[in-house]
Design an enzyme around this catalytic site. Structure first.
Site, PDB file in Angstrom:
ATOM      1  N   GLU A 182       1.013  -1.332   0.123  1.00 18.61           N
ATOM      2  CA  GLU A 182       0.041  -0.071   0.009  1.00 18.61           C
ATOM      3  C   GLU A 182       1.015   1.350   0.146  1.00 18.61           C
ATOM      4  O   GLU A 182       0.603   2.207   0.630  1.00 18.61           O
ATOM      5  CB  GLU A 182      -1.001  -0.012   1.223  1.00 18.61           C
ATOM      6  CG  GLU A 182      -1.973  -1.086   1.223  1.00 18.61           C
ATOM      7  CD  GLU A 182      -3.008  -0.794   2.161  1.00 18.61           C
ATOM      8  OE1 GLU A 182      -2.567  -0.177   3.229  1.00 18.61           O
ATOM      9  OE2 GLU A 182      -4.265  -1.139   1.995  1.00 18.61           O
ATOM     10  N   GLU A 251      -7.011  -7.566  -0.156  1.00 21.17           N
ATOM     11  CA  GLU A 251      -7.407  -7.594   1.137  1.00 21.17           C
ATOM     12  C   GLU A 251      -9.037  -7.133   1.149  1.00 21.17           C
ATOM     13  O   GLU A 251      -9.120  -5.955   0.893  1.00 21.17           O
ATOM     14  CB  GLU A 251      -6.664  -6.486   2.140  1.00 21.17           C
ATOM     15  CG  GLU A 251      -5.371  -6.756   2.369  1.00 21.17           C
ATOM     16  CD  GLU A 251      -4.306  -5.949   3.034  1.00 21.17           C
ATOM     17  OE1 GLU A 251      -5.268  -5.005   3.765  1.00 21.17           O
ATOM     18  OE2 GLU A 251      -3.358  -5.721   3.114  1.00 21.17           O
TER      19      GLU A 251
HETATM   20  C1  GAL Z   1      -4.179  -2.817   5.120  1.00 21.74           C
HETATM   21  C2  GAL Z   1      -2.764  -3.129   5.344  1.00 21.74           C
HETATM   22  C3  GAL Z   1      -3.115  -4.446   6.012  1.00 21.74           C
HETATM   23  C4  GAL Z   1      -3.853  -4.236   7.535  1.00 21.74           C
HETATM   24  C5  GAL Z   1      -5.173  -3.777   7.096  1.00 21.74           C
HETATM   25  C6  GAL Z   1      -6.214  -3.307   8.240  1.00 21.74           C
HETATM   26  O1  GAL Z   1      -4.184  -1.239   4.927  1.00 21.74           O
HETATM   27  O2  GAL Z   1      -2.252  -3.226   4.114  1.00 21.74           O
HETATM   28  O3  GAL Z   1      -1.554  -4.875   6.231  1.00 21.74           O
HETATM   29  O4  GAL Z   1      -3.013  -3.303   8.214  1.00 21.74           O
HETATM   30  O5  GAL Z   1      -4.940  -2.473   6.332  1.00 21.74           O
HETATM   31  O6  GAL Z   1      -6.166  -4.376   8.940  1.00 21.74           O
END
Ligand code: GAL
Length: 827
Positions: A182, A251
């Site tokens: 990110e 994600e």
């Molecule tokens: C994203 C990040 C993850 C985790 C998630 C929130 O921005 O890539 O590693 O932090 O947010 O749980």
């Protein structure tokens, strides 16, 4: 009607097979990941190997497979693997090679996110603290010192995988690899150096010749051939920066993480399924659940500030590895349904047809074979709809839901219609010997620090993490103040300006007070103190609670008293600035240095029987022994009554505890409307209770018989309230509509011992309070009992026929069941 003909252009990007290549191939185009020539859509789930233990891995992986996942995604945790520069650790639950091999043995793929910056609510975002202290270093930017270290570590991980033949190109399970994490979200403040850095990351990664595709998440300018991917709660509106790239959701946040003081976040199964279905409807080919199993931040691995020890995340597998129902099964059914259309989704043409502003029918069709597959979505957050597709049928599409139609004329699944069980777990105390734990205690040895004696001095107030190098949460700051005039002894206030996270103050060996900033932020501590003529000793203990893991330049955010200032404010506002006094320092607690938590060394300390005085006492160690609970149910400690500190079982840290930190009392409600866009403040629970009351003790930390539990209590608590429990499945409920199958399952060797309620008809209410409706089949319970009693799993065909009503149609009936799971005595 819109046509997306370009989607089917056979523009396949095949990655070259390098000299080490003996195995398969992974390539892609805009509507498939192509593995060994097979065009696939991929369901993946994040399971971070250090957030569970080796012994838990096979079960977690199997449950992921049973949930119809194709791949497991994990970060690689640099700080754990290289705790000291060039001293590596890949043992126990850090043995990621073994984890990948187990995933492969189970027939699943791996998505390896090296980072090596990982965010992940992990301490310092996964960077080792020695990195922070290297001369001239700047993290995550165009800085040679940093880039050398990042490259060395990344290369090491890649080489380990190559040696173990783990890349798909070698016949291994790794189909995708990620570099950075990110960075696009934070790139702007890094200016041109940020841009140069991300290009360098791409080149460096590509130069490692892994034979599979590299990805970058949230990086809209990802340099080719790297695929940029999306993270969020919904990614249907995302498009990759190259139309030839597949649309990937790295994600999909299935819930959210928790901070000390937070309520429990909850994201409904209906909404997660909606997000996934919308993603595939809009041409997605890869969806990863973040997290599939969240697990536990053992030790001091939780990030911050203030991330809790539990990383449950409201994931499909809960912290303990149990299936979180109905989420787990609802998603499994979703995967099965989407996979029914895999061939058409990955080979077909996509076209959209709108019915008003909120309803979209998306048709994937493959004219050569004459097949069709449809998604019918309703994105209205409040109004249900019934859509007439003429010859293809009429469909009821609830608000905020997607129906998946096989052949475009048969509903396989609707994201808002749950036909799966709900499980309720209960915590039980099952060993008589553990009913009354007998405790001993020892004070934290503080003679030296209360006298102002540290191990090194400086004429300034040091930044904490750079000083402790994260050896411990604790740093002592001590100084002496000489006073010779009696008038200045009156009404003196000590003012400490600290960057956080927690401060305890002592003057002349007496405790003055403690404080922490909201959310781990900086704060001002101010308390009246009593000075004496002569030398006065000020002793300040600063504690960190998880180092920051996210934001531009997060790594440079200071912790501890760092420059203060620290003032003594006397009568008439006369201020003495102590900031550049001679300060003495000590890293860590004496108890930590002596390893009081380790059964091998704890004998060297005198432990006394618990008495009134030792309950509610600050800076105190407690010890007890307990018997390993029989069976295989997960073990947990109920820590209610304790204040704040850390716990160890047989020398293994099970994490920080802080049950005295109570979650706010507002905005919880008994029901949660899944409709409308999710955010972590929606659907919260556990108001007014400790933000984390239970702490997971992995069974692999336990011996066959008796174990030792150590607690370090910082602010005062009562260990007599601590209880050892196991988590077991109690009640299960199922609720399924006509035409579906209701599958009920007790897990972990438990069987259905009683059907407490069953009604095929129009039952009302929900699990725990089901009621018969205006009609039902009177012997519903008997029929369910016949199939399910004494079974660990059972499936009931929900149809008029199975309930003795012959071929009756249009009944709109449903079946509601409530059953009790009990230990299988035969086992
Ligand atoms: C994203 C990040 C993850 C985790 C998630 C929130 O921005 O890539 O590693 O932090 O947010 O749980």
């Amino acid at each position: 009607m819109v046509n997306f003909q370009w989607l089917v252009l056979p523009l396949v990007v095949t990655l070259s097979c390098f000299s080490f290549c003996k195995g398969g191939s992974v390539s892609y185009d805009s509507n498939a990941i192509i593995i060994n020539g097979e065009r696939r859509v991929i369901f993946s789930g994040s399971i971070h190997y250090p957030r569970s233990t080796e012994a838990m891995w096979p079960n977690l992986i199997q449950k992921a497979k049973d949930g119809e996942l194709d791949a497991i995604e994990t970060y690689i945790f640099w700080d754990r693997h290289e705790p000291q520069r060039r001293k590596y650790d890949f043992s126990g639950h850090l043995n990621f090679i073994k984890f990948f091999q187990l995933v492969q043995e189970a027939g699943l793929y791996v998505v390896m996110r090296i980072g090596p910056y990982v965010c992940g609510e992990w301490n310092y975002g996964g960077f080792p603290l020695w990195l922070h202290n290297m001369p001239g270093i700047q993290l995550r930017t165009d800085n040679q010192v940093y880039k050398n270290e990042m490259q060395t570590f990344t290369t090491k991980i890649v080489n380990m995988c190559k040696q173990a033949n783990l890349f798909a190109s070698q016949g291994g399970p790794i189909i995708l690899a990620q570099i950075e994490n990110e960075y696009g979200n934070v790139i702007t403040p890094y200016g041109n150096a940020g841009k140069t850095y991300i290009n360098w990351c791409a080149q460096m990664a590509e130069s490692l010749n892994i034979g599979v595709t590299w990805i970058m998440c949230q990086q809209s300018d990802a340099p080719q051939p790297i695929i940029n991917t999306c993270n969020g709660f919904y990614c249907d509106n995302f498009s990759p920066n190259n139309p030839k790239s597949p649309k990937m959701f790295t994600e999909n946040w299935v819930g959210w993480f928790k901070k000390w003081g937070d309520k429990d976040p909850y994201r409904s199964a209906e909404d997660v399924a909606f997000s996934v279905a919308r993603f595939f409807q809009s041409g997605g080919v890869f969806n990863n659940y973040y997290m599939y199993h969240g697990g536990t931040n053992f030790g001091r691995t939780s990030g911050g500030p203030f991330i809790t020890t539990s990383y449950d995340y409201n994931a499909p597998l809960d912290e303990y590895g149990n299936m979180n129902q109905p989420k787990w099964r609802h998603l499994k059914q979703l995967h099965e349904s989407i996979k029914m259309g895999e061939k058409i989704l990955t080979n077909g043409t996509r076209s959209d047809q709108k019915f008003g502003s909120f309803i979209t029918l998306t048709k994937f069709s493959n004219p050569t074979v004459g097949e069709r597959f449809c998604f019918l979505s309703n994105t209205d957050a409040s109004n249900d709809a019934t859509i007439d597709l003429q010859a293809d049928g009429k469909y009821f599409v609830p608000a905020w839901s997607v129906s998946i139609l096989n052949g475009c004329n048969k509903e396989l699944f609707n994201t808002a219609k749950i036909n799966s069980q709900t499980s309720m777990f209960v915590k039980v105390q099952n060993e008589k010997e553990n009913a009354q734990l007998s405790w001993v205690w020892a004070p934290e040895p503080m003679r030296d620090t209360l006298q102002g004696k540290g191990t090194f001095n400086a004429n300034l107030l040091l930044e904490q993490k750079g000083t402790t190098v994260d050896f411990s949460d604790y740093l002592w700051y001590m100084t002496n103040v000489e006073t010779n005039s009696t008038s200045s002894l009156q009404n003196v206030t000590l003012q400490v300006n600290t960057k956080g996270h927690v401060l305890h103050a002592f003057v002349n060996r007496r405790y003055i007070g403690s404080q922490w900033g909201s959310n781990g932020q900086s704060f001002v501590f101010e308390k009246p103190i009593l000075l004496k003529v002569g030398t006065n000793t000020i002793t300040l203990l600063s504690a960190t609670v998880g180092l920051k893991n996210y934001d531009a330049f997060y790594d440079t955010v200071p912790t501890g008293i760092d420059g203060g200032p620290i003032y003594l404010i006397g009568d008439g506002n006369v201020t003495t600035d102590l900031s550049s006094n001679l300060w003495s320092y000590k890293v860590g607690l004496n108890g930590e240095i002596k390893q009081l938590y380790n059964p091998m060394f704890s004998q060297r300390t005198k432990w006394s029987t618990l008495n009134k005085k030792s309950i509610g006492r600050r800076m105190t160690w407690y010890k007890t022994s307990f018997k390993t609970p029989s069976g295989i149910d997960p073990v947990t400690f109920d820590m209610q009554g304790m204040g704040k500190g850390q716990a160890w079982v047989n020398g293994q840290s099970i994490g920080r505890f802080w049950p005295s930190f109570i979650a706010g009392n507002d905005s919880c409600s008994a029901t949660c409307d899944y409709r409308g866009a999710y955010d972590p403040s929606k659907c919260v629970g556990n108001c007014g209770n400790p933000s984390q009351r239970w702490y997971h003790v992995s069974r692999s930390f336990l011996s066959n018989d008796t174990n030792t539990l150590f607690l370090f209590e910082e602010i005062g608590g009562n260990p007599q309230q601590v209880i050892v429990q196991t988590i077991t499945i109690g009640t299960i409920c199922g609720n399924a509509n006509d035409g579906s199958t209701l599958e009920l399952s007790c897990q972990g060797g438990h069987i259905i011992s009683e059907i407490q309620f069953a009604s095929y008809g129009n039952p009302e209410g929900k699990c725990g309070s089901f009621k018969k409706g205006s009609w039902d089949v009177s012997n519903s319970a008997l029929l369910v009992e016949k199939t399910c009693i004494r079974m660990e799993n059972c499936s009931i065909d929900v149809s008029a026929k199975s309930f003795g009503l012959g071929n009756a149609t249009n009944l709109s009936a449903r079946l509601a069941v409530q059953a009790l799971c009990s230990k299988n005595r035969m086992m």
